[in-house]
Every structure is written in C-alpha cells, then in structure tokens.
Design a protein around this motif. Structure first.
Motif, mmCIF file in Angstrom:
data_model
loop_
_atom_site.group_PDB
_atom_site.id
_atom_site.type_symbol
_atom_site.label_atom_id
_atom_site.label_comp_id
_atom_site.label_asym_id
_atom_site.label_seq_id
_atom_site.Cartn_x
_atom_site.Cartn_y
_atom_site.Cartn_z
ATOM 1 N N PHE A 17 14.509 15.445 -11.515
ATOM 2 C CA PHE A 17 13.398 14.356 -12.086
ATOM 3 C C PHE A 17 14.221 12.885 -12.148
ATOM 4 C CE2 PHE A 17 11.526 12.320 -15.302
ATOM 5 C CZ PHE A 17 10.100 12.732 -15.428
ATOM 6 N N VAL A 18 15.414 12.875 -12.434
ATOM 7 C CA VAL A 18 16.322 11.649 -12.238
ATOM 8 C C VAL A 18 16.219 11.002 -10.879
ATOM 9 C CG1 VAL A 18 18.406 10.479 -12.635
ATOM 10 C CG2 VAL A 18 17.803 12.225 -14.376
ATOM 11 N N GLY A 19 16.266 11.753 -9.942
ATOM 12 C CA GLY A 19 16.037 11.363 -8.454
ATOM 13 C C GLY A 19 14.694 10.796 -8.258
ATOM 14 N N TYR A 20 13.662 11.255 -8.760
ATOM 15 C CA TYR A 20 12.321 10.767 -8.640
ATOM 16 C C TYR A 20 12.069 9.437 -9.744
ATOM 17 C CZ TYR A 20 10.439 14.386 -6.136
ATOM 18 O OH TYR A 20 10.100 15.536 -4.973
ATOM 19 N N ILE A 21 13.013 9.536 -10.815
ATOM 20 C CA ILE A 21 12.755 8.200 -11.570
ATOM 21 C C ILE A 21 13.293 7.067 -10.998
ATOM 22 C CG2 ILE A 21 13.780 7.263 -13.462
ATOM 23 C CD1 ILE A 21 13.564 9.569 -15.165
ATOM 24 N N TRP A 22 14.531 7.215 -10.037
ATOM 25 C CA TRP A 22 15.109 5.971 -9.406
ATOM 26 C C TRP A 22 14.086 5.714 -8.054
ATOM 27 C CZ3 TRP A 22 18.067 3.304 -11.974
ATOM 28 C CH2 TRP A 22 19.145 3.827 -12.721
ATOM 29 N N ARG A 23 13.534 6.736 -7.570
ATOM 30 C CA ARG A 23 12.279 6.477 -6.661
ATOM 31 C C ARG A 23 11.163 5.625 -7.283
ATOM 32 N NH1 ARG A 23 15.740 10.372 -4.481
ATOM 33 N NH2 ARG A 23 15.782 10.566 -2.266
ATOM 34 N N PHE A 24 10.898 6.134 -8.462
ATOM 35 C CA PHE A 24 9.706 5.401 -9.059
ATOM 36 C C PHE A 24 9.883 4.143 -9.323
ATOM 37 C CE2 PHE A 24 7.697 4.010 -13.050
ATOM 38 C CZ PHE A 24 6.606 4.349 -12.611
ATOM 39 N N TRP A 25 11.243 3.811 -9.639
ATOM 40 C CA TRP A 25 11.648 2.374 -10.051
ATOM 41 C C TRP A 25 11.627 1.499 -8.884
ATOM 42 C CZ3 TRP A 25 9.879 0.121 -14.032
ATOM 43 C CH2 TRP A 25 9.679 0.890 -15.306
ATOM 44 N N ASN A 26 12.139 1.872 -7.568
ATOM 45 C CA ASN A 26 12.345 1.498 -6.436
ATOM 46 C C ASN A 26 10.963 0.755 -5.905
ATOM 47 O OD1 ASN A 26 15.166 1.746 -5.973
ATOM 48 N ND2 ASN A 26 14.839 3.544 -4.692
ATOM 49 N N PRO A 27 9.973 1.428 -5.603
ATOM 50 C CA PRO A 27 8.710 0.810 -5.381
ATOM 51 C C PRO A 27 8.038 -0.334 -6.364
ATOM 52 C CG PRO A 27 8.262 3.077 -5.755
ATOM 53 C CD PRO A 27 9.684 2.922 -5.680
ATOM 54 N N ILE A 28 8.617 -0.087 -7.520
ATOM 55 C CA ILE A 28 8.161 -1.134 -8.509
ATOM 56 C C ILE A 28 8.873 -2.501 -8.144
ATOM 57 C CG2 ILE A 28 8.157 -1.728 -11.053
ATOM 58 C CD1 ILE A 28 6.411 0.260 -10.534
ATOM 59 N N VAL A 29 10.263 -2.225 -7.726
ATOM 60 C CA VAL A 29 11.119 -3.345 -7.501
ATOM 61 C C VAL A 29 10.284 -4.260 -6.231
ATOM 62 C CG1 VAL A 29 13.317 -3.965 -6.775
ATOM 63 C CG2 VAL A 29 13.114 -2.493 -8.481
ATOM 64 N N ASN A 30 10.163 -3.323 -5.267
ATOM 65 C CA ASN A 30 9.292 -3.738 -3.909
ATOM 66 C C ASN A 30 8.103 -4.591 -4.417
ATOM 67 O OD1 ASN A 30 11.523 -2.421 -2.572
ATOM 68 N ND2 ASN A 30 10.407 -0.642 -1.981
ATOM 69 N N ILE A 31 7.348 -4.007 -5.285
ATOM 70 C CA ILE A 31 5.950 -4.735 -5.714
ATOM 71 C C ILE A 31 6.366 -5.767 -6.409
ATOM 72 C CG2 ILE A 31 4.021 -4.328 -7.228
ATOM 73 C CD1 ILE A 31 4.027 -1.284 -6.328
ATOM 74 N N SER A 32 7.536 -5.926 -7.124
ATOM 75 C CA SER A 32 7.732 -7.202 -7.846
ATOM 76 C C SER A 32 8.171 -8.074 -6.703
ATOM 77 C CB SER A 32 8.841 -6.912 -8.785
ATOM 78 O OG SER A 32 10.005 -6.463 -8.246
ATOM 79 N N LEU A 89 0.755 -1.119 -0.048
ATOM 80 C CA LEU A 89 0.041 0.045 0.067
ATOM 81 C C LEU A 89 0.861 1.262 -0.098
ATOM 82 C CD1 LEU A 89 -2.601 -1.020 2.611
ATOM 83 C CD2 LEU A 89 -2.861 -1.108 0.161
ATOM 84 N N THR A 90 1.897 1.251 0.885
ATOM 85 C CA THR A 90 2.879 2.113 0.695
ATOM 86 C C THR A 90 3.425 2.650 -0.397
ATOM 87 O OG1 THR A 90 3.307 1.945 3.142
ATOM 88 C CG2 THR A 90 4.814 3.514 2.032
ATOM 89 N N ASP A 91 4.109 1.621 -1.244
ATOM 90 C CA ASP A 91 4.627 1.710 -2.519
ATOM 91 C C ASP A 91 3.571 2.146 -3.496
ATOM 92 O OD1 ASP A 91 7.086 0.914 -1.237
ATOM 93 O OD2 ASP A 91 6.838 -1.195 -1.973
ATOM 94 N N LEU A 92 2.411 1.611 -3.573
ATOM 95 C CA LEU A 92 1.427 2.054 -4.293
ATOM 96 C C LEU A 92 1.169 3.783 -4.368
ATOM 97 C CD1 LEU A 92 -1.350 -0.976 -4.336
ATOM 98 C CD2 LEU A 92 0.398 -0.153 -6.349
ATOM 99 N N PHE A 93 1.016 4.046 -3.077
ATOM 100 C CA PHE A 93 0.796 5.579 -2.812
ATOM 101 C C PHE A 93 2.197 6.382 -2.880
ATOM 102 C CE2 PHE A 93 1.699 9.049 0.256
ATOM 103 C CZ PHE A 93 0.530 9.916 0.061
ATOM 104 N N SER A 94 3.393 5.796 -2.945
ATOM 105 C CA SER A 94 4.430 6.453 -3.309
ATOM 106 C C SER A 94 4.436 6.555 -4.718
ATOM 107 C CB SER A 94 5.546 5.629 -2.748
ATOM 108 O OG SER A 94 5.863 5.583 -1.393
ATOM 109 N N ILE A 95 4.163 5.633 -5.371
ATOM 110 C CA ILE A 95 4.255 5.563 -7.073
ATOM 111 C C ILE A 95 3.376 6.883 -7.332
ATOM 112 C CG2 ILE A 95 3.513 4.588 -9.215
ATOM 113 C CD1 ILE A 95 4.487 2.018 -7.945
ATOM 114 N N LEU A 96 1.900 7.162 -6.860
ATOM 115 C CA LEU A 96 1.263 7.946 -7.061
ATOM 116 C C LEU A 96 1.906 9.488 -6.891
ATOM 117 C CD1 LEU A 96 -2.541 6.474 -6.029
ATOM 118 C CD2 LEU A 96 -1.427 6.730 -8.569
ATOM 119 N N VAL A 97 2.416 9.710 -5.763
ATOM 120 C CA VAL A 97 2.852 10.844 -5.405
ATOM 121 C C VAL A 97 4.304 11.100 -6.494
ATOM 122 C CG1 VAL A 97 4.230 12.058 -3.437
ATOM 123 C CG2 VAL A 97 2.193 10.411 -2.753
ATOM 124 N N ILE A 98 4.927 10.079 -6.436
ATOM 125 C CA ILE A 98 6.080 10.464 -7.437
ATOM 126 C C ILE A 98 5.647 11.031 -8.683
ATOM 127 C CG2 ILE A 98 7.907 9.085 -8.610
ATOM 128 C CD1 ILE A 98 8.235 7.373 -5.973
#
Length: 594
Positions: free
Chosen positions: A294-309, A155-164
């Motif tokens: 923006f690049v910082g946010y991209i890496w943060r965007f993919w981190n929750p994707i990795v966590n979700i995987s 749930l936190t990662d899904l929220f993080s993706i939306l915020v990112i």
C-alpha cells in the motif's frame, strides 16, 4: 505606435480564452493515430509498472512465509517482464512523441511565418522586429516539450491514478480513505496559485520579448553604436533590460516551485498517517505485505500528481506564449484580396489618383490630402518636395502596400483594391529607398525579381544599369556570396543590384525611390544612359532629391504638405519660378559652392 519600443510591454488585445487550447489541439488532430497508439502503449506500460507493489505483496504474504521458491521465481520473472515491457513502451513513446511534437511545432511556425508575409507594412511599423521574431522562434520552441510529452503524460498519469486507486481500494479500503485526506488541501493550494502564476508568466513573456527586441535593435545598429562609441551606454541599457527579464523569470518560477513542496508535504503527511494507522492495524485487518504494498502504491499515487503539477506549471507558462502566438495569427490582414477580386489584365501603364486621402493608423494627421492626377502610359513622372511631404506614400499606395483612407487609385481604369495583389505587383518593378540584399549570391539576389530568368537575362539587366562591370571584378563574379543586407558591398553597389532586380521583372510600371541617391556622379551618368532606354514604353515614377537626374521627366510633380502644389515639365516649372524653381536653384547654388 507605443508598441514600437523595446522598453514598452505589449499588452494583450484580448483576454485569455480556453479556445487557445482548442486551437492548439487542432494542430495535434492530424497525428491522432500516433497519439492514440502511443497512449495505448503508455497505458500498457503504466499497468506493467503498477503490478510491482502487488507482486511484492504476494511475495511477502504468500511465497516467503510458505517458502515457495518456485512461486517466488515466477513472481521475479513476471516482475522482470514488467520492467522490460515498460522500457520498450517508454522507448516507443519518446521516439513517436518527439516526432509528433516537432511536426506540430513546425506547422505552427509555418503558419505564423506565412501569416507574417501577408500582414501590411503598418503592422511592422508599429512594433520592433525583435518582438515579432520572439514569437516565431522562442515562443513556439517553448511549446515543444508540452506537445512532445505533456499531453500523453497527462493522459497516462490520469489513467495511472485511477488504476492505483483501484489497486489501493482492492488492497485496503480503510487505508485508501486515509490517503485521500490530503486531496482537498492540495486543491485549495492549486486554486490560490493559479491566477498569480498566469499573471507572472505573462509579465515574464513581456520582458523576454523586450530583451529580444533590444538585442535585435542593437545588432542592427551596431555600426552606429561603434561609430559614436556608445558601447558602454548600450551595455547599461542591456543590463537593465536583462535584469528585468531575470527578475520576472525568478518571480514566475518562484510561484511554480511552490506547488511541488505543497504536493511533497501533503504526500509525506498522508504516508505518515497510513503508517500510523497501518502499523496499529497489523494482525487485525492488515498484513505486513499489505502495508508495504500500500505504501508503494501511495508513492506511485503521488508521482503522477507531481507530474500533473509539472504539466500544469508548463501549461500556465505555455498559455502566456499561446496568447502571443495566436494574437499574431489573429492579426487582421488588412491588405488582402477582396472575395471577388480578379486578375488585372496585362497592364498598359495608365495611372490615376482620384481624390486620394491617406493617414497612418493611430494618427490624425493626413499624409495626403485630396491628391488627384492622371498619368498616360509611357510617361515618366518625377516626384519632388521636402522630406515628409508624401512622395513615398504615393508610390506605396500605388503598389498597394497601404490602402487609401478615401478616394481611389486606378491602373488602366481598374481600381487596384478590386484586383488581386499578385497580378498587380507582378507587373510593377519597385526599388525602394531602403535597398535590401538577401544572403546568397549576387546572381540569386538579382534573380529575385524573376525566378525563372536565365543567366543571360540577368547579365543583360545588370549591364543595363551599369552593375555588370563591378560584379565581374568581384572574386567570384555573379556567384560572389554576400551577407544579409549586403554589408560587404557599398551602398551604391547594393542600389545597382536592387535596380537590376527591379528591371529584370520587365515591369510595365517602374517605381524608383531615390534610386541614384548613393551612386557617384560618374556612375550616375552611365546609369542614366541605360535608364533612358529602359524607361521607354514604361510608366515610371521617380523620386529624387538630386534634381539634375529628373530634368528629362515627362512631368514633374512638386509635393508639399500632402498636396500637389505644382506640376509640369522642368522648363515649365523653371519659368513659373515657384517652389520647384526655388528647390532647383538652391541645389544648383550648393553644387557651385562645392
């Protein structure tokens, strides 16, 4: 019965259903307050963490170019506060969710254990105990991390993706569109992996169950293994089963690990595109601070994707375990109280079998065929006959360890299927052929027959069955600690303790299955004196291959091929010179020869 082998995979009786996930969530619902609080805390942590790149952008584009030291200090203080807030939130999550996860695991394990205690003997007849044990321990443990961290992290990662995504769109809609190019590629990869991952996880759970079953079987039969010098043979079998477990685990993990490089390569590809397009656009619509943020946010965007995987991988593995767990919980309790069952009144001891037919599950052969007899209160009935004739089956049906296939079993004219199990079994004393001693003291083992018994009652029961003398000669007497199954006691001593346990309950109906089979002749003679007094006023069923012990029985019933072929007193059956006469004289000749 094919399940009852360590080298046979257990096929699931029902297909996978997402209802399993719903049922799992039912265990989480009682802790919804802790879950909601933790979720809010983690959302705060997520927002605090995601402010970092935007604060960097402010510093790069505003504070540093304008030499605004004061503003830079404020940004640094805010950045430090976000780190502290995130750390405190993480500490709260770890403590709370570990508590919730372990509580849920405890509740699931309790439900399985309580359900196992209600399942009929037929359930345990059809599968190795190791395959049951792995469900209660290993499979439930495997859910611990998923429940402790997985749900909240998801749930936190899904929220993080939306915020990112919100931050990214706010900073640069153009670069956001470039970043999203990799998502369809990732979705296709996930769709291709899902089925093969689940299947490999199921295969691995099968092999893990087989390994556990073989280990349990080997430990239980260790004395036989060493007695026949089978260590090397068993080691080879273990190696084969263990290698199967290792091979299937590697296959399961192999497909799980394919997801991470897919995400990593996709993220690197999108970041490269952002750099390529971003650098070309600097000075036009994009600043250096914007690109860095923006690049910082991209890496943060993919981190929750990795966590979700990772959560997805854990969920796929957990699904294989959940299927096994809920399959066990859904196993029907076939020996249970009927909806309108009533407590049987105090039993006097009459027993009647009316045209009883019985056969085991998945077998066509009838173990008992139209067995009928009537027993009056206080009678002692001896059941004799060749091995496999159906003697033990009769007492198992009377105790309602199994239900009859057809016919009726009545106690004091009450059909035992219509009365509650507790009220029936509490008025029976049962000593089965396979005596079981629990870990603990001898006193506790005897007390198992009557939990509120006094020490005096326990000693009186032990004296009656002639167990007292050997018990007081042990190091700590009645407080002597014994191992599981009583391995430090002789077979005869274990039987005497089990006999005292059964007699302590002061049952109206007493069942003895080979009660004296492992007791020496001298002890047996002393035991018989105590038994003669204890059998007075009780209806007793005695199974004995040593026919000299049942000569004084009120009635002897000869069982053969699932039927009563002869019945009467010892003298009557000797006079008839039928099967009992042949059994008795043959045994007598053997004793004379010895």
């Amino acid at each position: 019965m094919a399940r009852n082998k360590y080298d046979v995979d257990e096929e699931l009786g029902t297909p996978f259903s997402w209802e399993y996930c719903k049922r799992l969530l039912n265990y989480v619902v009682p802790y919804k307050k802790e879950m909601i609080t933790t979720l809010i805390v983690m959302l705060i942590s997520s927002v605090s963490t995601l402010l970092g790149p935007y604060l960097v952008k402010i510093s790069m584009d505003t504070n540093i170019p304008n030499k605004d030291v004061r503003g830079l200090i404020v940004v640094c203080i805010v950045f430090f506060i976000t780190i502290v807030v995130s750390a405190l939130c993480m500490r709260y999550r770890i403590r709370t969710m570990n508590y919730v996860g372990q509580e849920v695991v405890k509740n699931i394990r309790s439900d399985i254990f309580n359900h196992l205690q209600k399942l009929p003997f037929s359930y345990y007849d059809s599968r190795p105990h190791g395959k049951i044990l792995v469900r209660v321990v290993n499979y439930v443990n495997a859910l611990s991390d998923l429940l402790s961290n997985g749900l909240i992290n998801l749930l936190t990662d899904l929220f993080s993706i939306l915020v990112i995504i919100g931050f990214m769109v706010f900073i640069s809609p153009k670069l956001t569109m470039v970043c999203m190019i990799g998502m369809p590629i990732l979705a296709i990869i996930v769709a291709l992996l899902v089925k093969v991952q689940r299947r490999n996880s199921q295969i691995y759970s099968n092999k893990q169950s087989n390994l556990n079953a073989y280990i349990q079987e080997s430990i239980s039969g260790m004395k036989v293994t060493q007695a026949f010098a089978r260590e090397k043979v068993n080691a080879e079998k273990f190696k084969t089963v263990s290698n199967e477990n290792r091979r299937t685990w590697i296959n399961a993990v192999k497909y799980q690990l394919l997801l991470w490089p897919a995400i990593e390569n996709t993220s690197v590809f999108t970041v490269s595109l952002v750099y390529l397009i971003g650098v070309r656009s600097i000075g036009e619509s994009i600043t250096i601070g914007t690109l860095i943020a923006f690049v910082g946010y991209i890496w943060r965007f993919w981190n929750p994707i990795v966590n979700i995987s990772n959560f997805y991988n854990a969920l796929i593995m957990a699904m294989a375990y959940l299927e096994r767990i809920f399959e066990t919980l859904d196993e029907p309790v076939t020996i249970a109280n009927l909806p309108d069952a009533y407590d049987i009144p105090e039993v006097k001891g009459s027993v009647e079998f009316r045209n009883v037919v019985f056969k085991y599950e998945d077998e066509d052969r009838e173990v008992l065929r139209n067995v009928s007899f009537e027993i009056k209160p206080g009678e002692t009935i001896a059941l004799v006959g060749p091995t496999g004739a159906g003697k033990t089956t009769i007492i198992n049906l009377l105790s309602r360890f199994y239900d009859v296939t057809s016919g009726e079993v009545l106690v004091d004219a009450h059909n035992i299927r219509n009365v509650t199990l507790d009220s029936l079994r509490k008025q029976m004393g049962v000593m089965l052929q396979d005596t079981f001693i629990f870990s603990g003291t001898i006193l506790e083992n005897i007390k198992y027959g009557k939990l509120d018994a006094t020490d005096e009652e326990i000693i009186r029961a032990a004296k009656a069955v002639k167990a007292h003398d050997f018990i007081i000669n042990l190091k700590d007497g009645y407080n002597t600690e014994v191992n599981e199954r009583g391995s430090r006691l002789s077979v005869g001593q274990r039987q005497l303790i089990s006999f005292a346990r059964a007699l302590l309950a002061d049952p109206k109906i007493l069942i003895l299955d080979e009660a004296t089979s492992s007791i020496d002749t001298k002890t047996e003679q002393a035991l018989q004196e105590g038994l003669n007094k204890l059998l007075e006023g009780r209806t007793s069923f005695v199974i004995a291959h040593r026919l000299s012990t049942i000569k004084n029985a009120t009635r002897i019933m000869v069982i053969n091929d699932g039927q009563i072929v002869e019945q009467g007193s010892h003298d009557e059956l000797i006079d008839v010179k039928g099967e009992y006469y042949e059994l008795f004289t043959a045994q007598y000749e053997i004793v004379r020869a010895v």
